[in-house]
Design an enzyme around this catalytic site. Structure first.
Site, PDB file in Angstrom:
ATOM      1  N   GLY A  31      30.699  49.596  30.206  1.00 55.20           N
ATOM      2  CA  GLY A  31      30.169  50.962  30.193  1.00 55.20           C
ATOM      3  C   GLY A  31      30.265  51.622  31.545  1.00 55.20           C
ATOM      4  O   GLY A  31      31.028  51.197  32.414  1.00 55.20           O
ATOM      5  N   HIS A  37      38.772  53.537  32.821  1.00 55.41           N
ATOM      6  CA  HIS A  37      38.552  53.028  31.454  1.00 55.41           C
ATOM      7  C   HIS A  37      39.277  53.899  30.433  1.00 55.41           C
ATOM      8  O   HIS A  37      39.875  53.388  29.478  1.00 55.41           O
ATOM      9  CB  HIS A  37      37.059  53.049  31.110  1.00 55.41           C
ATOM     10  CG  HIS A  37      36.202  52.171  31.969  1.00 55.41           C
ATOM     11  ND1 HIS A  37      35.348  52.674  32.929  1.00 55.41           N
ATOM     12  CD2 HIS A  37      36.068  50.828  32.014  1.00 55.41           C
ATOM     13  CE1 HIS A  37      34.716  51.681  33.517  1.00 55.41           C
ATOM     14  NE2 HIS A  37      35.139  50.554  32.989  1.00 55.41           N
ATOM     15  N   GLN A  61      27.760  37.004  33.140  1.00 52.91           N
ATOM     16  CA  GLN A  61      28.756  37.051  34.223  1.00 52.91           C
ATOM     17  C   GLN A  61      28.161  37.520  35.546  1.00 52.91           C
ATOM     18  O   GLN A  61      28.876  37.668  36.526  1.00 52.91           O
ATOM     19  CB  GLN A  61      29.958  37.907  33.814  1.00 52.91           C
ATOM     20  CG  GLN A  61      29.704  39.396  33.704  1.00 52.91           C
ATOM     21  CD  GLN A  61      30.911  40.108  33.116  1.00 52.91           C
ATOM     22  OE1 GLN A  61      31.162  40.036  31.913  1.00 52.91           O
ATOM     23  NE2 GLN A  61      31.667  40.823  33.933  1.00 52.91           N
ATOM     24  N   GLY A 148      42.049  46.071  32.597  1.00 58.47           N
ATOM     25  CA  GLY A 148      42.579  46.750  33.778  1.00 58.47           C
ATOM     26  C   GLY A 148      43.130  45.754  34.802  1.00 58.47           C
ATOM     27  O   GLY A 148      42.589  44.661  34.977  1.00 58.47           O
ATOM     28  N   ASP A 151      40.999  44.305  38.048  1.00 58.42           N
ATOM     29  CA  ASP A 151      40.419  42.964  37.996  1.00 58.42           C
ATOM     30  C   ASP A 151      41.554  41.984  37.684  1.00 58.42           C
ATOM     31  O   ASP A 151      41.637  41.422  36.592  1.00 58.42           O
ATOM     32  CB  ASP A 151      39.327  42.912  36.932  1.00 58.42           C
ATOM     33  CG  ASP A 151      38.195  43.878  37.256  1.00 58.42           C
ATOM     34  OD1 ASP A 151      37.659  43.802  38.363  1.00 58.42           O
ATOM     35  OD2 ASP A 151      37.889  44.737  36.412  1.00 58.42           O
ATOM     36  N   GLN A 154      40.675  38.437  36.666  1.00 52.20           N
ATOM     37  CA  GLN A 154      40.120  38.429  35.299  1.00 52.20           C
ATOM     38  C   GLN A 154      41.253  38.476  34.274  1.00 52.20           C
ATOM     39  O   GLN A 154      41.260  37.727  33.298  1.00 52.20           O
ATOM     40  CB  GLN A 154      39.184  39.623  35.127  1.00 52.20           C
ATOM     41  CG  GLN A 154      38.724  39.844  33.706  1.00 52.20           C
ATOM     42  CD  GLN A 154      37.639  40.896  33.607  1.00 52.20           C
ATOM     43  OE1 GLN A 154      36.481  40.613  33.856  1.00 52.20           O
ATOM     44  NE2 GLN A 154      37.989  42.111  33.238  1.00 52.20           N
TER      45      GLN A 154
HETATM   46  O1  PAF Z   1      35.910  44.011  33.261  1.00 52.87           O
HETATM   47  C1  PAF Z   1      34.798  44.154  32.722  1.00 52.87           C
HETATM   48  O2  PAF Z   1      34.247  45.250  32.637  1.00 52.87           O
HETATM   49  C2  PAF Z   1      34.090  42.927  32.178  1.00 52.87           C
HETATM   50  O3  PAF Z   1      34.268  41.830  32.997  1.00 52.87           O
HETATM   51  C3  PAF Z   1      34.451  42.605  30.715  1.00 52.87           C
HETATM   52  C4  PAF Z   1      35.913  42.220  30.579  1.00 52.87           C
HETATM   53  C5  PAF Z   1      34.140  43.790  29.843  1.00 52.87           C
HETATM   54  C6  PAF Z   1      33.622  41.415  30.224  1.00 52.87           C
HETATM   55  O4  PAF Z   1      32.258  41.684  30.272  1.00 52.87           O
END
Ligand code: PAF
Length: 288
Positions: A31, A37, A61, A148, A151, A154
């Protein structure tokens, strides 16, 4: 029309009849949406008939002492932005629905890749990302999921997760969206004071300076690379940042070992600036 669901069951029920003949995309978010986003939602629309955007500030997290409680929660404004972007479904579940038992005894661990870069100072962060993304994949069962590239680590971990757990999901990385002055958009940029915000783009400028030096092909050893990195860290810290890490890696985040031929490297940085922890990265093509 954009429809919002606040429970796993209602979203599942809505998606079930669509699966047979519609391609479904998932854009996972926490959010507090910004243009970064929205660019991912637009990318999702190019790849699917139905776009589901999840909005969930995932407690697993966040480490102890991190900004879980103060993380901006702006569901109403987010939903408006998603209506404008023509997302189909917003999934904003309650913590109790996502985690009936907290902390969840079941874990999804990513191994070595979760312990480098951001994992050094946030050792449990990617375990939390692993379990929440696994859950979102199971709930939505998308054909495509968009993350994205800001990150970057990630994204690499999600690709590994999909490979190792055999998810039938295509993972697409969306380009970093930047403010006009080069600062990578992030929900955490709002922690910057106006003065810090004015200086913050220097982080990206420093990465580009380093990229130019690497592109020349003049760096021919690990030792020479370390000297350049050390100089960049010094220059960035001198501006008032506190570097968490600045590293140059291969695209798959393995250590660089080859100084020959054509290489694609990634320069990745995390730096504290006041209350904000800023992340950025640039890809660099190196020809020897
Ligand atoms: O990148 C994010 O905003 C978060 O790490 C995700 C992938 C939504 C997981 O909570």
């Amino acid at each position: 029309m954009t429809t919002t669901f606040d429970s796993i069951k209602t979203l599942r029920d809505a998606l079930k009849p669509l699966r047979a003949n519609k391609k479904i995309a998932l854009v996972p978010t926490m959010g507090n949406l910004h243009e970064g986003h929205i660019s991912l939602v637009k990318l999702a629309k190019q790849h699917a008939d139905i776009v589901v955007v999840s909005i969930f500030v995932n407690p697993t997290q966040f480490g102890v002492g991190e900004d879980l409680d103060s993380y901006p929660r702006t569901l109403k404004a987010d939903t408006e932005m998603l209506k404008d972007a023509e997302a189909d479904y917003v999934f904003a579940p309650y913590v109790e629905d996502m985690y009936p038992v907290m902390p969840p005894p079941t874990q999804v661990l990513a191994g070595n890749i979760s312990q480098i870069l951001c994992g050094k100072s946030r050792p449990t962060h990617f375990d939390g990302v692993g379990i929440v993304v696994t859950k979102l994949f199971n709930i939505v069962q998308p054909d495509v999921a968009i993350f994205g590239k800001k990150d970057y680590q990630q994204l690499a971990i999600i690709k590994q997760l999909v490979r190792d757990l055999s998810f039938d999901i295509e993972i697409i990385g969306g380009p970093i969206v930047r403010a006009a002055d080069g600062l990578a958009l992030s929900s955490r940029n709002q922690y910057l004071t106006p003065m810090e915000r004015a200086i913050a783009p220097q982080l990206n400028i420093a990465l580009h300076r380093l990229a130019i030096k690497l592109q020349s092909g003049a760096v021919k050893s690990i030792e020479a690379l370390q000297v350049l990195i050390h100089d960049s860290i010094k220059a960035i810290n001198a501006l008032g940042f506190k570097i968490d890490y600045l590293e140059v890696k291969n695209q798959d985040l393995t250590p660089i070992t080859k100084f020959s031929g054509h290489q694609t490297w990634i320069i990745a940085v995390a730096a504290w600036f006041g209350k904000a922890r800023l992340l950025d990265n640039v890809e660099v093509e190196v020809q020897y």
